[in-house]
Design an enzyme around this catalytic site. Structure first.
Site, PDB file in Angstrom:
ATOM      1  N   HIS A  50      10.187 -14.111   5.626  1.00 56.71           N
ATOM      2  CA  HIS A  50       9.930 -15.148   6.619  1.00 56.71           C
ATOM      3  C   HIS A  50      11.139 -16.020   6.931  1.00 56.71           C
ATOM      4  O   HIS A  50      11.070 -16.851   7.843  1.00 56.71           O
ATOM      5  CB  HIS A  50       8.767 -16.036   6.163  1.00 56.71           C
ATOM      6  N   GLN A 151       3.254  -8.755  -4.684  1.00 53.02           N
ATOM      7  CA  GLN A 151       2.412  -9.798  -4.096  1.00 53.02           C
ATOM      8  C   GLN A 151       1.044  -9.250  -3.731  1.00 53.02           C
ATOM      9  O   GLN A 151       0.931  -8.234  -3.035  1.00 53.02           O
ATOM     10  CB  GLN A 151       3.068 -10.365  -2.832  1.00 53.02           C
ATOM     11  N   GLU A 153      -2.038 -10.382  -1.546  1.00 53.55           N
ATOM     12  CA  GLU A 153      -2.322 -11.370  -0.502  1.00 53.55           C
ATOM     13  C   GLU A 153      -3.303 -10.840   0.537  1.00 53.55           C
ATOM     14  O   GLU A 153      -3.255 -11.223   1.701  1.00 53.55           O
ATOM     15  CB  GLU A 153      -1.018 -11.836   0.152  1.00 53.55           C
ATOM     16  N   SER A 178      -1.149 -18.232   1.228  1.00 54.89           N
ATOM     17  CA  SER A 178      -1.405 -18.441   2.660  1.00 54.89           C
ATOM     18  C   SER A 178      -2.001 -17.199   3.307  1.00 54.89           C
ATOM     19  O   SER A 178      -3.000 -17.277   4.047  1.00 54.89           O
ATOM     20  CB  SER A 178      -0.115 -18.849   3.372  1.00 54.89           C
ATOM     21  N   ASP A 179      -1.404 -16.039   3.046  1.00 49.74           N
ATOM     22  CA  ASP A 179      -1.944 -14.807   3.622  1.00 49.74           C
ATOM     23  C   ASP A 179      -3.277 -14.444   2.989  1.00 49.74           C
ATOM     24  O   ASP A 179      -4.163 -13.906   3.664  1.00 49.74           O
ATOM     25  CB  ASP A 179      -0.945 -13.656   3.458  1.00 49.74           C
TER      26      ASP A 179
END
EC number: 4.1.2.20
Length: 256
Positions: A50, A151, A153, A178-179
């Site tokens: 990101h 991760q 997510e 967040s995801d």
């Protein structure tokens, strides 16, 4: 000539379940990264997913961290062998792999970081990571000193957490709050009870497989709760967040 990253102290600390407090680096600048490296964090994420980073911005940041005790961890933009190979060659040893949803994706991440026959990493005899061919026994040492953090997510990742955590070569499980919140129908609200329940479940299943767990938690109360739940590698903020907050506070002090 010896390479000072062997043995990988961050990998060893994770295996020993030692708490590792980290910070996110998103400004993509060697000066700000160097400042982070002086702060005393155990690890720093240099973000390739990101943040506006690529090979040309990562190398100066790695140089800036040369004398730091903070372990650089690169979050790759995607779980793709060629991208991972290039990041290995410039000197990263600790990898954060986004959106790992199955055991097969976890296995691909591990294989991408190992030379044959243990994996599929392409061979170059002279690059920055092996100090341009001067590190003795680099190939074997590299295979033993790579850290893979995957991760989780998504709902699929949560459903497959046991298989992912059991994957040989995976060193830790990292939650992308967040995801994960978005995937569970709570976009922008990682504090929702459903999301928090899923996070705690991931931590518990990682622990059941003897794997450490981690998360990004820029709110102190969240970070302390996750540590109480058993997370051992927690990023407690970001350079971008600290910079924005501090500059806003400074401006408000004199403008309001």
């Amino acid at each position: 000539m010896n390479n000072d990253v062997f043995p990988n102290k961050f990998k060893a600390a994770l295996a020993a379940k030692q708490v590792q407090i980290g910070c996110w680096s998103a400004l993509s600048n060697p000066i700000s990264t160097e400042v982070l490296g002086l702060a005393g964090f155990d690890w720093l994420v240099l973000d390739g997913e990101h943040a506006p980073n690529d090979i040309s911005t990562f190398i100066p940041q790695l140089m800036a961290l040369k004398g730091s005790a903070s372990a650089p961890v690169v979050r790759v933009p995607t779980n793709e062998p060629v991208i991972i190979k290039r990041l290995l060659d410039i000197g990263f040893y600790n990898f954060l792999i986004p959106f790992v949803e199955t055991k097969e994706k976890a296995e691909l991440a591990v294989a991408s970081t190992r030379y044959p026959p243990e994996g599929i990493r392409g061979v170059s005899v002279s690059h920055r990571a092996n100090m341009f061919g001067t590190v003795a026994d680099y190939f074997a040492q590299s295979n033993k000193n790579i850290t893979i953090l995957v991760q989780i997510e998504s709902q699929q990742g949560v459903d497959n957490v046991d298989a992912i955590a059991a994957t040989e070569g995976v060193d830790g499980i990292f939650v992308g709050p967040s995801d994960l919140a978005a995937a569970l129908g709570h976009l922008g609200n990682a504090s929702h009870p459903d999301v928090q329940k899923a996070i705690q479940h991931i931590f518990n299943r990682a622990s059941a497989h003897g794997k450490p767990s981690g998360i990004l938690a820029p709110v102190e109360a969240d970070a302390r709760r996750y540590l109480e739940w058993g997370a051992t590698f927690v990023a407690v903020g970001s350079d971008l967040g600290v910079f924005r907050s501090a500059t806003q506070k400074l401006a408000d002090t004199f403008k309001k």
